[in-house]
Design a protein around this motif. Sequence first.
Motif: not given
Length: 229
Positions: A54-58, A182-188, A196-206, A208-211
Amino acid sequence: SVSVDSVVKDLQTLETKELPTEVKSAVGSSLTALEKFADVKEVPSDDGPSGNAEVVIIEFSDFECPYCVRAYPTVTQVLEEYGDQVELDYKHFPLSFHANAKKAGEASECARDQDKFMEYHDTLFDTKQLSVDSLKKHAADLGLDVAKFSECLDSGEKGAIVDADFEEGRQLGVGGTPTFFINGRKLVGAQPYENFKAAIDSALAGEVVEPEAPPTHPTQPEAPTVPKT
Protein backbone atom coordinates in the motif's frame (compact mmCIF):
# COMPACT_ATOMS: atom_id res chain seq x y z
CA SER A 1 -0.90 4.96 -21.08
CA VAL A 2 1.75 3.97 -23.61
CA SER A 3 4.57 1.67 -22.49
CA VAL A 4 8.16 1.86 -23.66
CA ASP A 5 7.87 -1.69 -25.02
CA SER A 6 4.91 -0.77 -27.24
CA VAL A 7 6.74 2.25 -28.65
CA VAL A 8 9.82 0.11 -29.35
CA LYS A 9 7.68 -2.42 -31.22
CA ASP A 10 6.05 0.33 -33.29
CA LEU A 11 9.46 1.75 -34.20
CA GLN A 12 10.77 -1.69 -35.09
CA THR A 13 7.82 -2.14 -37.45
CA LEU A 14 8.33 1.32 -38.93
CA GLU A 15 12.02 0.59 -39.48
CA THR A 16 11.15 -2.28 -41.86
CA LYS A 17 9.19 0.00 -44.20
CA GLU A 18 10.45 2.00 -47.16
CA LEU A 19 11.23 5.46 -45.79
CA PRO A 20 13.32 8.48 -46.81
CA THR A 21 16.92 8.13 -45.62
CA GLU A 22 16.70 10.94 -43.06
CA VAL A 23 13.46 9.55 -41.61
CA LYS A 24 14.88 6.03 -41.41
CA SER A 25 17.96 7.41 -39.63
CA ALA A 26 15.79 9.27 -37.11
CA VAL A 27 13.72 6.14 -36.45
CA GLY A 28 16.88 4.10 -35.93
CA SER A 29 18.33 6.64 -33.49
CA SER A 30 15.09 6.79 -31.50
CA LEU A 31 14.90 3.01 -31.39
CA THR A 32 18.46 2.70 -30.10
CA ALA A 33 17.83 5.30 -27.38
CA LEU A 34 14.60 3.64 -26.24
CA GLU A 35 16.13 0.16 -26.18
CA LYS A 36 19.00 1.50 -24.05
CA PHE A 37 16.51 3.19 -21.71
CA ALA A 38 14.52 -0.03 -21.33
CA ASP A 39 17.70 -1.99 -20.54
CA VAL A 40 18.76 0.51 -17.86
CA LYS A 41 15.34 0.53 -16.22
CA GLU A 42 14.95 -3.26 -16.16
CA VAL A 43 15.35 -4.50 -12.60
CA PRO A 44 15.04 -8.15 -11.53
CA SER A 45 11.73 -8.66 -9.75
CA ASP A 46 13.21 -10.67 -6.88
CA ASP A 47 14.72 -7.60 -5.22
CA GLY A 48 12.64 -4.76 -6.59
CA PRO A 49 9.30 -3.48 -5.27
CA SER A 50 6.49 -5.89 -6.17
CA GLY A 51 3.87 -3.16 -6.46
CA ASN A 52 1.63 -5.01 -4.00
CA ALA A 53 2.34 -2.84 -0.95
CA GLU A 54 0.00 0.00 0.00
CA VAL A 55 2.95 2.31 0.63
CA VAL A 56 6.18 2.56 -1.34
CA ILE A 57 9.11 4.42 0.17
CA ILE A 58 11.43 5.70 -2.53
CA GLU A 59 14.81 6.43 -0.96
CA PHE A 60 17.51 8.40 -2.77
CA SER A 61 20.64 7.47 -0.88
CA ASP A 62 24.43 7.27 -0.87
CA PHE A 63 26.28 4.40 0.80
CA GLU A 64 29.06 6.78 1.93
CA CYS A 65 26.74 9.43 3.38
CA PRO A 66 26.85 9.56 7.21
CA TYR A 67 23.24 10.78 7.35
CA CYS A 68 22.16 7.80 5.23
CA VAL A 69 23.99 5.54 7.67
CA ARG A 70 22.12 7.26 10.50
CA ALA A 71 18.76 6.79 8.72
CA TYR A 72 19.39 3.12 7.94
CA PRO A 73 18.25 1.68 11.33
CA THR A 74 15.09 3.78 11.16
CA VAL A 75 14.24 2.53 7.67
CA THR A 76 14.91 -1.04 8.84
CA GLN A 77 12.56 -0.52 11.79
CA VAL A 78 9.85 0.82 9.47
CA LEU A 79 10.11 -2.19 7.15
CA GLU A 80 10.02 -4.63 10.06
CA GLU A 81 7.06 -3.03 11.84
CA TYR A 82 4.86 -2.39 8.79
CA GLY A 83 5.62 -5.68 7.04
CA ASP A 84 3.85 -6.22 3.72
CA GLN A 85 2.13 -2.84 3.90
CA VAL A 86 5.36 -1.05 3.00
CA GLU A 87 8.06 -1.60 0.39
CA LEU A 88 11.39 0.15 -0.11
CA ASP A 89 12.54 1.27 -3.55
CA TYR A 90 16.21 2.17 -3.08
CA LYS A 91 17.64 4.67 -5.59
CA HIS A 92 21.29 5.62 -5.99
CA PHE A 93 22.25 9.26 -5.49
CA PRO A 94 26.04 9.23 -5.04
CA LEU A 95 27.33 12.67 -4.10
CA SER A 96 30.35 13.89 -6.04
CA PHE A 97 32.45 14.46 -2.91
CA HIS A 98 32.01 10.84 -1.76
CA ALA A 99 34.74 9.04 -3.68
CA ASN A 100 33.50 5.48 -3.02
CA ALA A 101 29.76 6.04 -3.27
CA LYS A 102 29.17 5.37 -6.97
CA LYS A 103 31.24 2.16 -7.05
CA ALA A 104 29.43 0.95 -3.94
CA GLY A 105 26.14 1.58 -5.72
CA GLU A 106 27.36 -0.39 -8.73
CA ALA A 107 28.42 -3.23 -6.42
CA SER A 108 24.94 -3.40 -4.90
CA GLU A 109 23.49 -3.75 -8.40
CA CYS A 110 25.94 -6.56 -9.14
CA ALA A 111 24.64 -8.23 -5.97
CA ARG A 112 21.08 -7.69 -7.21
CA ASP A 113 21.93 -9.86 -10.23
CA GLN A 114 22.42 -12.70 -7.73
CA ASP A 115 19.25 -11.85 -5.77
CA LYS A 116 21.18 -10.41 -2.83
CA PHE A 117 20.55 -6.68 -3.13
CA MET A 118 19.06 -6.04 0.30
CA GLU A 119 21.57 -8.29 2.08
CA TYR A 120 24.39 -6.43 0.32
CA HIS A 121 22.74 -3.05 1.01
CA ASP A 122 22.59 -3.92 4.71
CA THR A 123 26.22 -5.06 4.75
CA LEU A 124 27.44 -1.78 3.24
CA PHE A 125 25.61 0.27 5.84
CA ASP A 126 26.61 -2.06 8.69
CA THR A 127 30.33 -2.24 7.87
CA LYS A 128 30.91 1.15 6.17
CA GLN A 129 33.75 -0.56 4.26
CA LEU A 130 33.57 0.66 0.67
CA SER A 131 36.95 0.09 -0.96
CA VAL A 132 36.87 -2.12 -4.07
CA ASP A 133 38.60 -4.92 -2.14
CA SER A 134 36.00 -4.60 0.61
CA LEU A 135 33.15 -4.63 -1.90
CA LYS A 136 34.43 -7.96 -3.25
CA LYS A 137 34.97 -9.35 0.26
CA HIS A 138 31.37 -8.54 1.15
CA ALA A 139 30.27 -10.54 -1.90
CA ALA A 140 32.29 -13.52 -0.71
CA ASP A 141 30.96 -13.19 2.85
CA LEU A 142 27.39 -13.27 1.52
CA GLY A 143 28.05 -16.40 -0.52
CA LEU A 144 27.84 -14.75 -3.94
CA ASP A 145 29.62 -16.07 -7.01
CA VAL A 146 32.70 -13.87 -6.51
CA ALA A 147 34.09 -14.37 -10.03
CA LYS A 148 30.81 -13.27 -11.57
CA PHE A 149 30.46 -10.41 -9.09
CA SER A 150 34.02 -9.18 -9.70
CA GLU A 151 33.58 -9.27 -13.47
CA CYS A 152 30.39 -7.24 -13.11
CA LEU A 153 31.99 -4.70 -10.77
CA ASP A 154 35.26 -4.30 -12.69
CA SER A 155 33.48 -3.82 -16.01
CA GLY A 156 31.49 -0.83 -14.73
CA GLU A 157 28.40 -2.23 -16.45
CA LYS A 158 26.10 -1.08 -13.66
CA GLY A 159 27.22 2.53 -13.91
CA ALA A 160 24.29 3.30 -16.22
CA ILE A 161 21.79 2.19 -13.57
CA VAL A 162 23.40 4.39 -10.91
CA ASP A 163 23.51 7.34 -13.33
CA ALA A 164 19.86 6.85 -14.28
CA ASP A 165 18.80 6.86 -10.61
CA PHE A 166 20.84 10.00 -9.98
CA GLU A 167 19.27 11.79 -12.93
CA GLU A 168 15.80 10.74 -11.77
CA GLY A 169 16.57 12.24 -8.37
CA ARG A 170 17.74 15.51 -9.91
CA GLN A 171 14.54 15.77 -11.91
CA LEU A 172 12.54 15.25 -8.70
CA GLY A 173 14.45 18.03 -6.97
CA VAL A 174 16.61 15.87 -4.72
CA GLY A 175 19.36 18.07 -3.32
CA GLY A 176 20.94 15.87 -0.68
CA THR A 177 20.86 12.45 0.90
CA PRO A 178 18.92 10.74 2.20
CA THR A 179 15.72 11.98 0.56
CA PHE A 180 12.55 9.90 0.84
CA PHE A 181 9.25 9.97 -1.02
CA ILE A 182 6.53 8.13 0.89
CA ASN A 183 3.63 7.77 -1.56
CA GLY A 184 4.61 11.25 -2.77
CA ARG A 185 5.25 12.82 0.64
CA LYS A 186 8.82 14.14 0.75
CA LEU A 187 11.03 13.63 3.80
CA VAL A 188 14.60 14.93 3.76
CA GLY A 189 17.41 13.79 6.03
CA ALA A 190 17.81 11.28 8.83
CA GLN A 191 14.38 11.90 10.33
CA PRO A 192 13.12 10.21 13.52
CA TYR A 193 10.91 7.14 13.31
CA GLU A 194 7.86 9.17 14.39
CA ASN A 195 8.05 11.28 11.23
CA PHE A 196 8.14 8.21 9.03
CA LYS A 197 5.24 6.71 10.97
CA ALA A 198 3.15 9.85 10.54
CA ALA A 199 3.75 9.91 6.79
CA ILE A 200 3.07 6.17 6.39
CA ASP A 201 -0.06 6.22 8.53
CA SER A 202 -1.31 9.18 6.51
CA ALA A 203 -0.72 7.27 3.27
CA LEU A 204 -2.44 4.16 4.67
CA ALA A 205 -5.41 6.32 5.59
CA GLY A 206 -5.71 7.30 1.93
CA GLU A 207 -4.50 10.87 2.18
CA VAL A 208 -3.07 12.02 -1.15
CA VAL A 209 -0.12 14.39 -1.26
CA GLU A 210 0.48 16.61 -4.26
CA PRO A 211 4.10 16.12 -5.37
CA GLU A 212 6.37 19.14 -5.13
CA ALA A 213 7.24 20.85 -8.37
CA PRO A 214 10.88 20.08 -9.23
CA PRO A 215 13.29 23.01 -9.52
CA THR A 216 13.77 24.50 -12.97
CA HIS A 217 17.50 23.79 -12.94
CA PRO A 218 18.26 20.90 -10.54
CA THR A 219 21.95 20.65 -9.78
CA GLN A 220 24.39 18.29 -8.11
CA PRO A 221 24.75 19.18 -4.42
CA GLU A 222 27.98 20.88 -3.49
CA ALA A 223 30.36 19.57 -0.85
CA PRO A 224 29.77 21.15 2.55
CA THR A 225 32.22 23.88 3.39
CA VAL A 226 34.23 23.68 6.61
CA PRO A 227 35.15 27.03 8.15
CA LYS A 228 38.82 27.52 8.83
CA THR A 229 39.88 28.27 12.40
